[in-house]
Structures are given as structure tokens and as C-alpha cells.
Design a protein around this motif. Structure first.
Motif, PDB file in Angstrom:
ATOM      1  N   GLY A  14       0.814  -1.221   0.000  1.00  0.00           N
ATOM      2  CA  GLY A  14       0.000   0.000   0.000  1.00  0.00           C
ATOM      3  C   GLY A  14       0.833   1.248   0.000  1.00  0.00           C
ATOM      4  O   GLY A  14       0.415   2.286  -0.466  1.00  0.00           O
ATOM      5  N   GLY A  15       2.000   1.171   0.568  1.00  0.00           N
ATOM      6  CA  GLY A  15       2.907   2.311   0.590  1.00  0.00           C
ATOM      7  C   GLY A  15       2.368   3.481   1.362  1.00  0.00           C
ATOM      8  O   GLY A  15       2.504   4.601   0.907  1.00  0.00           O
ATOM      9  N   GLN A  16       1.699   3.294   2.493  1.00  0.00           N
ATOM     10  CA  GLN A  16       1.172   4.387   3.290  1.00  0.00           C
ATOM     11  C   GLN A  16       1.264   4.050   4.775  1.00  0.00           C
ATOM     12  O   GLN A  16       1.353   2.901   5.144  1.00  0.00           O
ATOM     13  N   ALA A  54       5.919  -0.838  17.174  1.00  0.00           N
ATOM     14  CA  ALA A  54       6.242   0.137  16.120  1.00  0.00           C
ATOM     15  C   ALA A  54       6.978  -0.636  15.035  1.00  0.00           C
ATOM     16  O   ALA A  54       7.775  -1.524  15.337  1.00  0.00           O
ATOM     17  N   TYR A  55       6.682  -0.322  13.759  1.00  0.00           N
ATOM     18  CA  TYR A  55       7.295  -1.115  12.707  1.00  0.00           C
ATOM     19  C   TYR A  55       7.604  -0.239  11.495  1.00  0.00           C
ATOM     20  O   TYR A  55       7.024   0.823  11.292  1.00  0.00           O
ATOM     21  N   GLN A  56       8.531  -0.755  10.684  1.00  0.00           N
ATOM     22  CA  GLN A  56       8.895  -0.131   9.406  1.00  0.00           C
ATOM     23  C   GLN A  56       9.131  -1.251   8.397  1.00  0.00           C
ATOM     24  O   GLN A  56       9.674  -2.294   8.744  1.00  0.00           O
ATOM     25  N   ILE A  57       8.727  -0.965   7.124  1.00  0.00           N
ATOM     26  CA  ILE A  57       8.958  -1.921   6.046  1.00  0.00           C
ATOM     27  C   ILE A  57       9.705  -1.186   4.936  1.00  0.00           C
ATOM     28  O   ILE A  57       9.228  -0.155   4.429  1.00  0.00           O
ATOM     29  N   PHE A  58      10.868  -1.717   4.577  1.00  0.00           N
ATOM     30  CA  PHE A  58      11.682  -1.123   3.514  1.00  0.00           C
ATOM     31  C   PHE A  58      11.839  -2.112   2.364  1.00  0.00           C
ATOM     32  O   PHE A  58      11.973  -3.323   2.617  1.00  0.00           O
ATOM     33  N   THR A  59      11.849  -1.535   1.143  1.00  0.00           N
ATOM     34  CA  THR A  59      12.201  -2.317  -0.039  1.00  0.00           C
ATOM     35  C   THR A  59      13.239  -1.524  -0.797  1.00  0.00           C
ATOM     36  O   THR A  59      12.987  -0.355  -1.179  1.00  0.00           O
ATOM     37  N   ASP A  60      14.364  -2.143  -1.015  1.00  0.00           N
ATOM     38  CA  ASP A  60      15.495  -1.460  -1.649  1.00  0.00           C
ATOM     39  C   ASP A  60      15.807  -0.163  -0.900  1.00  0.00           C
ATOM     40  O   ASP A  60      15.966   0.922  -1.505  1.00  0.00           O
ATOM     41  N   ASP A  61      15.786  -0.242   0.388  1.00  0.00           N
ATOM     42  CA  ASP A  61      16.089   0.868   1.303  1.00  0.00           C
ATOM     43  C   ASP A  61      15.103   2.029   1.175  1.00  0.00           C
ATOM     44  O   ASP A  61      15.386   3.163   1.571  1.00  0.00           O
ATOM     45  N   ILE A  62      13.941   1.765   0.596  1.00  0.00           N
ATOM     46  CA  ILE A  62      12.891   2.780   0.499  1.00  0.00           C
ATOM     47  C   ILE A  62      11.780   2.413   1.474  1.00  0.00           C
ATOM     48  O   ILE A  62      11.309   1.267   1.477  1.00  0.00           O
ATOM     49  N   LEU A  63      11.389   3.355   2.305  1.00  0.00           N
ATOM     50  CA  LEU A  63      10.346   3.096   3.296  1.00  0.00           C
ATOM     51  C   LEU A  63       9.004   2.955   2.601  1.00  0.00           C
ATOM     52  O   LEU A  63       8.521   3.887   1.958  1.00  0.00           O
ATOM     53  N   LEU A  64       8.441   1.790   2.700  1.00  0.00           N
ATOM     54  CA  LEU A  64       7.134   1.549   2.109  1.00  0.00           C
ATOM     55  C   LEU A  64       5.996   1.764   3.099  1.00  0.00           C
ATOM     56  O   LEU A  64       4.931   2.268   2.735  1.00  0.00           O
ATOM     57  N   LEU A  65       6.247   1.354   4.325  1.00  0.00           N
ATOM     58  CA  LEU A  65       5.148   1.354   5.282  1.00  0.00           C
ATOM     59  C   LEU A  65       5.715   1.462   6.695  1.00  0.00           C
ATOM     60  O   LEU A  65       6.773   0.893   6.997  1.00  0.00           O
ATOM     61  N   LYS A  66       5.005   2.250   7.549  1.00  0.00           N
ATOM     62  CA  LYS A  66       5.414   2.338   8.944  1.00  0.00           C
ATOM     63  C   LYS A  66       4.190   2.575   9.802  1.00  0.00           C
ATOM     64  O   LYS A  66       3.153   3.031   9.329  1.00  0.00           O
ATOM     65  N   SER A  67       4.372   2.288  11.063  1.00  0.00           N
ATOM     66  CA  SER A  67       3.288   2.584  12.006  1.00  0.00           C
ATOM     67  C   SER A  67       3.376   4.040  12.413  1.00  0.00           C
ATOM     68  O   SER A  67       4.400   4.699  12.210  1.00  0.00           O
ATOM     69  N   ASN A  68       2.271   4.569  12.976  1.00  0.00           N
ATOM     70  CA  ASN A  68       2.255   5.978  13.336  1.00  0.00           C
ATOM     71  C   ASN A  68       3.146   6.294  14.527  1.00  0.00           C
ATOM     72  O   ASN A  68       3.391   7.463  14.821  1.00  0.00           O
ATOM     73  N   ILE A  77      15.233   5.284   9.482  1.00  0.00           N
ATOM     74  CA  ILE A  77      15.318   3.870   9.795  1.00  0.00           C
ATOM     75  C   ILE A  77      15.655   3.689  11.284  1.00  0.00           C
ATOM     76  O   ILE A  77      16.475   4.420  11.854  1.00  0.00           O
ATOM     77  N   ILE A  78      14.972   2.759  11.919  1.00  0.00           N
ATOM     78  CA  ILE A  78      15.131   2.568  13.373  1.00  0.00           C
ATOM     79  C   ILE A  78      16.520   2.076  13.713  1.00  0.00           C
ATOM     80  O   ILE A  78      17.155   2.551  14.651  1.00  0.00           O
ATOM     81  N   ASP A 121      14.961  -8.238  -1.031  1.00  0.00           N
ATOM     82  CA  ASP A 121      15.215  -6.806  -0.909  1.00  0.00           C
ATOM     83  C   ASP A 121      14.320  -6.140   0.121  1.00  0.00           C
ATOM     84  O   ASP A 121      14.307  -4.915   0.252  1.00  0.00           O
ATOM     85  N   THR A 122      13.559  -6.924   0.842  1.00  0.00           N
ATOM     86  CA  THR A 122      12.607  -6.382   1.815  1.00  0.00           C
ATOM     87  C   THR A 122      13.155  -6.540   3.224  1.00  0.00           C
ATOM     88  O   THR A 122      13.660  -7.605   3.606  1.00  0.00           O
ATOM     89  N   LYS A 123      13.027  -5.428   3.971  1.00  0.00           N
ATOM     90  CA  LYS A 123      13.457  -5.451   5.387  1.00  0.00           C
ATOM     91  C   LYS A 123      12.281  -5.009   6.249  1.00  0.00           C
ATOM     92  O   LYS A 123      11.693  -3.965   5.985  1.00  0.00           O
ATOM     93  N   VAL A 124      11.986  -5.817   7.239  1.00  0.00           N
ATOM     94  CA  VAL A 124      10.910  -5.494   8.198  1.00  0.00           C
ATOM     95  C   VAL A 124      11.561  -5.266   9.554  1.00  0.00           C
ATOM     96  O   VAL A 124      12.333  -6.101  10.040  1.00  0.00           O
TER      97      VAL A 124
END
Length: 420
Positions: free
Chosen positions: A41-43, A52-66, A72-73, A99-102
């Protein structure tokens, strides 16, 4: 204290286990995010989660919690790490796939609070009950020690002359043997002290007369020596008085030597007939001097008893028969063996003892006045004492020979031995 230490150790172990459970929960949440279509979704998304979480693909933040920052944490490649961001301490887990990092993070304070809440719910009842257990143990021990304290108080209050038995109220099974042992010891001490006092009294009472006689004899010899008139009669009188004193001393020592404590240790299997034969042999010279006859009717009788005291017993009886029956009399000794007893009978053809005196002759220092011969008055007391030590009974009566009949009945405790 042991319960508290166990609870503390359980708290530490449970805290470590719960921390591992929370780590597994973070790992499971990270796997769920890695495989969830929401990451496309990328939002930013608000989730009902403590993480609290973050999702990166190719070092690009796709999704995070508020509650997660834009940066990057952590740069941790993969696994668990403790990190700080947003001015708080977090527990962080990194999961990398292709390429995905959670990245999933949980507040350390929140973890500690949750762990302590769970553990306190489980441990607090134990902590609350520890004082109650302590009080119960205190009162239980105090109640259990009450008889022991009472016994200790009794012993402290005793003086050197107080040998009365001790008694513990509400006896416990553990203290009963102690009470019995103490009372047995006090009883033995009392008997021992009584024997000492009796020995002193016996010696003072009985030695007074022979000592006085010896003084008179020594005085007479001294006068005769001054007059140069010492005769054989003086020497004979001195010998007789010395022999009498020696006999009295021997009887007193014998009476106080045969105690119940050392008596049982000296028992062995003996032949009563052999003991009687030996005693008769030792006194035969006196029998001949008195022109008396003595006979023994017995067969070999194995008997379990104390040889020394039995020799003293029969020696006293035979000496009394020789001494008090008079000259030209007959002395008869016989034995009768029953199923569980053996009876030894000593009788003579002398003048005997009147019926009024039969019960008195066992008293210490009592002398029958109808006899010309005198003694210490201890012989029959010693005889009765030794008979009682063997668990037997003694009886006096008139003999068919005309004199005194002494019947001694002893329990037959013979062992399987061949006495020949």
C-alpha cells in the motif's frame, strides 16, 4: 526465607521466559508483516498493536506505524537488538528477505511493565503468605518446644540433693525416651548416694564395738607388758577381735559391692552343685572343729547367675549353720529342680530361731539374743540382697532336723551347657 528465595528465583526465571515469549511474538509479527499484502500500500497505517514497525524495499520506506519515525530505526542487518529512538528505549527485531526489510520494535518499559504485572499476579500470593507461614512455624515450634523448655526449667531448678524424677507435661513421643532416661539416671544416682550413706552408717555403727574391744585388748596387753605377764590368752583374744573386725568389714563391703548395675554384667552359666561343693570344702575345717556332720544332696544344675555373689550367699548360710547350730549337730544341704525354678535348702539340727524372730533376722545388724554366739547382724541381710538380685525369694522355717531351715527359690535361667 527459603520460600522467599524460591519465589525470587522463580521471578527471575519467569522474567527471562516471558521476555523470550515477547521476542517470539515480535518475530511472529515481523513474519506476518513480511508476508502481508498491506506492505504494497505504501502508506502509514494505524494498527491496534503495541509494536512500532517499518517496512523497507530497496532501502525505500514503504510502510510504517504511526509510532515509528521516518528514519530507519536501526542499521542492524538482522536479528534482535536494543536501540533508542524517539527518546525511548526499544527492543528491536530485524527481518530481511530478498530486498525487503521489516523492522519491529517494542518499548522496553512496556515489556517490563507487562512482565512484572504477570509475575506479580503469580508471586504476590506467595509473598503475602510467607509471613503467615512464618507465624505458623513460630507458634508450631514454640508449642513443640514447650515440653523441652519445661524439662530444661526443671533441671535448672534442681540442686545437688534433689534427685526426684522429672516430669514433662503433655509429653511428646520424642521427649518420652529422654524423660525416661533422665529419671533412670536420677534413680541410679539416688541409689548410689543411698549406698554411700548406708556404707558410712554401717561402718560407723558396726565398727564402733570391735574398735572399742580392740582398744580394751590393747590396753590389757599394755598393762600385761608392763607387768611382764603377757599370756597366750592375750594373744588369742587379740586375734579373735581382729578376725571379728575383718569379718565385719568384709561383710559391709560385700553388702555394698553387689549393686544391680554391676550385677548383670558379671552373670555367667555356672554349676550350682560345684559352687556348693566349693563352699562346703572351704568351711569343712570349721565343721570338723565343731564335731558336726554336713551333707549335700544335689546333681549338676546349670544356672545363669553371678558366681561370686552366689558363693557369698551360700558361704553365709553355711557359716551361720556351723556357728549357731552348736557342736555335734547335723547340717543338710539339698537342691530341688523344677521346670522354671531351682530351690536350695540349708537346714540344721540346732536350736533354730523362734517364730517371733524369723521376720527380724533379715534386718541389718539385728542379732538373735537366744544364741550365745554373736555376729555382725549382716549375714542374712546380704543373703536376702543377693537372692533378690537373682530375682528369687528366701523363706525361713523350722527344719525337720529340729533347727532352722532356709529355703531359697531362684528362677531357673540355665543355658544349654554340659556341667559334667
Amino acid at each position: 526465607m527459603a520460600s522467599f528465595a524460591a519465589a525470587l528465583q522463580g521471578y527471575k526465571a519467569s522474567r527471562h521466559s516471558l521476555s523470550s515469549i515477547f521476542d517470539e511474538e515480535m518475530k511472529s509479527f515481523a513474519l506476518a508483516l513480511m508476508n502481508s499484502p498491506i506492505k504494497r500500500g505504501g502508506q502509514n497505517t494505524t494498527l491496534p498493536s503495541t509494536f512500532a514497525y517499518q517496512i523497507f524495499t530497496d532501502d525505500i520506506l514503504l510502510l510504517k506505524s504511526n509510532n515509528a519515525p521516518q528514519q530507519i530505526i536501526t542499521t542492524q542487518r538482522e536479528g534482535f537488538i536494543d536501540s533508542s529512538f524517539l527518546s525511548k528505549r526499544w527492543r528491536v527485531f530485524v527481518l530481511v528477505e530478498n530486498d525487503t526489510k521489516v523492522i519491529v520494535a517494542q518499548l522496553v518499559d512496556q515489556r517490563v511493565e507487562s512482565i512484572e504485572h504477570v509475575l506479580l499476579e503469580a508471586i504476590l500470593p506467595i509473598v503475602y503468605v510467607i509471613p503467615i507461614i512464618g507465624l505458623l512455624v513460630f507458634f508450631a515450634i514454640n508449642r513443640s518446644l514447650k515440653p523441652l523448655n519445661f524439662l530444661s526449667k526443671q533441671l535448672k531448678q534442681k540442686n545437688v540433693n534433689d534427685l526426684t524424677p522429672v516430669e514433662v507435661k503433655d509429653n511428646s513421643a520424642e521427649l518420652k525416651p529422654i524423660e525416661q532416661t533422665l529419671n533412670l539416671l536420677l534413680e541410679r544416682l539416688e541409689r548410689s548416694f543411698e549406698r554411700e550413706k548406708r556404707l558410712s552408717a554401717d561402718a560407723a555403727h558396726e565398727l564402733r564395738t570391735p574398735i572399742s574391744v580392740l582398744k580394751i585388748t590393747a590396753h590389757n596387753i599394755s598393762i600385761a607388758f608392763e607387768d611382764n605377764n603377757i599370756t597366750h590368752q592375750h594373744i588369742h583374744e587379740l586375734n579373735n577381735n581382729t578376725a571379728r573386725m575383718a569379718h565385719v568389714i568384709e561383710q559391709i563391703i560385700t553388702l555394698n559391692r553387689t549393686t544391680p548395675e554391676n550385677f548383670e554384667q558379671s552373670k555367667s552359666t555356672i554349676d550350682l552343685r560345684s559352687v556348693l561343693q566349693q563352699v562346703i570344702s572351704d568351711n569343712y575345717e570349721k565343721v570338723e572343729l565343731a564335731h558336726q556332720s554336713i551333707s549335700l544332696k544335689s546333681h549338676a544344675i546349670p544356672f545363669y547367675g553371678d558366681s561370686f555373689s552366689l558363693e557369698i550367699l551360700f558361704d553365709n548360710l553355711i557359716k551361720n549353720a556351723i556357728k549357731y547350730s552348736g557342736e555335734n549337730t547335723q547340717i543338710s544341704i539339698s537342691t530341688l529342680q523344677g521346670d522354671d525354678t531351682v530351690e536350695v535348702i540349708v537346714e540344721d539340727s540346732g536350736i533354730g530361731i523362734s517364730q517371733d524372730n524369723l521376720d527380724k533376722v533379715f534386718q541389718r545388724f539385728y542379732r538373735v539374743k537366744q544364741h550365745v554366739e554373736t555376729g555382725s547382724g549382716l549375714g542374712l541381710s546380704i543373703v536376702k540382697h543377693i537372692v533378690e538380685l537373682h530375682g528369687g525369694v528366701i523363706a525361713l522355717s523350722k527344719s525337720t532336723l529340729g533347727g532352722l531351715k532356709v529355703s531359697i527359690t531362684l528362677p531357673y535361667n540355665a543355658k544349654d551347657v554340659d556341667c559334667g
